[in-house]
Design a protein around this motif. Structure first.
Motif, short mmCIF file in Angstrom:
data_model
loop_
_atom_site.label_atom_id
_atom_site.label_comp_id
_atom_site.label_asym_id
_atom_site.label_seq_id
_atom_site.Cartn_x
_atom_site.Cartn_y
_atom_site.Cartn_z
N GLU A 163 0.66 -1.24 0.14
CA GLU A 163 0.04 -0.01 0.01
C GLU A 163 1.00 1.40 -0.07
O GLU A 163 0.67 2.20 -0.75
N GLN A 164 2.03 1.38 0.86
CA GLN A 164 2.85 2.34 0.80
C GLN A 164 3.34 2.69 -0.37
O GLN A 164 3.73 3.80 -0.90
N ASN A 166 2.30 1.77 -3.38
CA ASN A 166 1.02 2.18 -4.28
C ASN A 166 0.98 3.73 -4.07
O ASN A 166 0.73 4.45 -5.09
N ASN A 167 1.00 4.10 -2.76
CA ASN A 167 0.77 5.57 -2.53
C ASN A 167 1.75 6.53 -3.01
O ASN A 167 1.69 7.57 -3.42
N LYS A 170 1.28 6.67 -6.74
CA LYS A 170 0.19 7.63 -7.30
C LYS A 170 0.73 8.96 -6.92
O LYS A 170 0.36 10.06 -7.54
N HIS A 171 1.48 9.20 -5.69
CA HIS A 171 1.89 10.61 -5.57
C HIS A 171 2.72 11.25 -6.53
O HIS A 171 2.48 12.47 -7.09
N THR A 233 0.55 -4.26 -7.37
CA THR A 233 1.11 -3.02 -7.58
C THR A 233 0.74 -2.50 -9.11
O THR A 233 1.19 -1.55 -9.47
#
Length: 291
Positions: A163-164, A166-167, A170-171, A233
Motif C-alpha cells: 500500500e505504501q 502504491n501511495n 500515485k503521488h 501494485t
C-alpha cells in the motif's frame, strides 16, 4: 518486428508467471532486432530532447528481474542515443548505514527524475518487497518499532508495504511523473546458461558472484513474491509489463517501443517557441555574429 505489440505485455488482471512465456516464437534474427531497436532509439532521442526543453513531464523507468536477466545491457542499448543531460541511471544496492536511518522509500525519493528528465531505476523500491521477503532478516536492520525478530513480521506488514508503494507511485504520478515498470521474465534454464557463460568466458568472469548461486536456490520463492508484488501494485498510473527476457534483443525492443509509445501519447510535449523579440531580430543577431 512488426508483429510485436508492447500492449500485449502489459499486465491486465492477476497473473501467474509460470503461465507466461519467457521467449517469443517469432520469425526474426539478431540483425532485424538491432535494426528495429536502432529506429526506436532515434525516435526516442528526438522526443526526449523536446521533453527536456518542454520541462513539464518526467519519466521513471523501473527495471526488475533475476540476476542475468539483461537489465544492465538493456540500459546501455536502449538509452545510448539519449542526451546525457536528460537521463540518470540509479542502481540500488544494499542500503548503506545512512539510508537505513531513514524509511525504506527515502533513497528512492531522492533519486526521482527532475522535470524534463528520465530516471532509470535498475532494481527499484520493489526490492523492499522481494529480497526482504525472501530474506526477512534484512528487515531487522531497519530498526522498525515493534519488529524485534523475524517472527514479528506478519503478512499485514507486507500488505502495508504494498500500500505504501502504491501511495508513493500515485503521488509522483499525480505530480507529472510517468511510471513504467518492467519485469524481465527469464527462465531458470536461461539463467543457468548465462551464469555458465560468465564462468567460461574470461572477459565475463568479473560479473560472476557466488551470491548469484545462493539466490538461484530460492528461485521459486522469488517467483512467488514477484507475482504477488506485480498483482498488488499494477495500476493504471503505474503499469507493470512482463517482458519475455530469454532473448535480449527482443526484450530491448519491447521496452524501447513501450517507452516510445507512452512518450508519443503525451501530446502537449512541444519545444518552446523562441521569444518573439528575439525571433524578430534574428537577422540582426546573425549579422553581429558574422562580424
Amino acid at each position: 518486428m512488426k508483429n510485436i505489440n508492447p500492449e500485449d505485455f502489459r499486465v491486465k488482471g492477476n497473473i501467474e508467471l509460470s503461465k507466461l512465456p519467457t521467449r517469443l516464437d517469432i520469425d526474426t534474427d539478431k540483425a532485424e532486432e538491432e535494426l528495429a531497436l536502432d529506429k526506436v532509439q532515434m525516435k526516442l532521442s528526438k522526443k526526449q530532447d523536446a521533453m527536456y526543453a518542454h520541462n513539464r513531464h518526467a519519466f521513471l523507468i523501473c527495471l526488475q528481474g533475476m540476476d542475468t536477466s539483461g537489465k544492465d545491457s538493456l540500459i546501455r542499448e536502449v538509452f545510448k542515443e539519449f542526451n546525457p543531460r536528460g537521463v540518470v541511471i540509479h542502481s540500488f544496492k544494499t542500503p548503506n548505514s545512512t539510508e537505513l536511518e531513514h524509511d525504506y522509500l527515502w533513497r528512492h525519493y531522492l533519486a526521482l527524475p527532475e522535470k524534463g528528465k528520465f530516471a532509470v531505476f535498475n532494481r527499484t523500491h520493489y526490492e523492499n518487497v522481494l529480497v526482504t521477503r525472501v530474506h526477512p532478516e534484512y528487515i531487522l536492520f531497519e530498526n522498525l518499532p515493534g519488529i524485534e525478530k523475524v517472527e514479528d513480521i506478519t503478512p499485514q506488514f507486507w500488505a502495508n508495504r504494498m500500500e505504501q508503494i502504491n501511495n508513493f507511485e500515485k503521488h509522483i504520478a499525480q505530480n507529472g511523473t510517468t511510471i513504467l515498470k518492467f519485469y524481465f521474465h527469464m527462465s531458470k534454464e536461461e539463467q543457468r546458461l548465462r551464469l555458465l557463460k560468465r564462468l567460461e568466458n574470461p572477459e565475463d568472469n568479473w560479473k560472476f558472484s557466488t551470491g548469484d548461486l545462493k539466490e538461484r536456490e530460492r528461485w521459486d520463492d522469488y517467483m512467488k513474491y514477484y507475482e504477488d508484488a506485480i498483482n498488488n501494485t499494477n495500476k493504471d498510473h503505474a503499469p507493470w509489463y512482463v517482458i519475455p527476457a530469454d532473448d535480449k534483443g527482443v526484450a530491448r525492443y519491447i521496452v524501447a517501443q513501450t517507452i516510445w509509445e507512452k512518450l508519443e501519447s503525451l501530446k502537449d510535449i512541444t519545444e518552446p517557441e523562441l521569444d518573439p523579440k528575439v525571433k524578430a531580430n534574428i537577422d540582426v543577431y546573425r549579422e553581429q555574429l558574422k562580424g
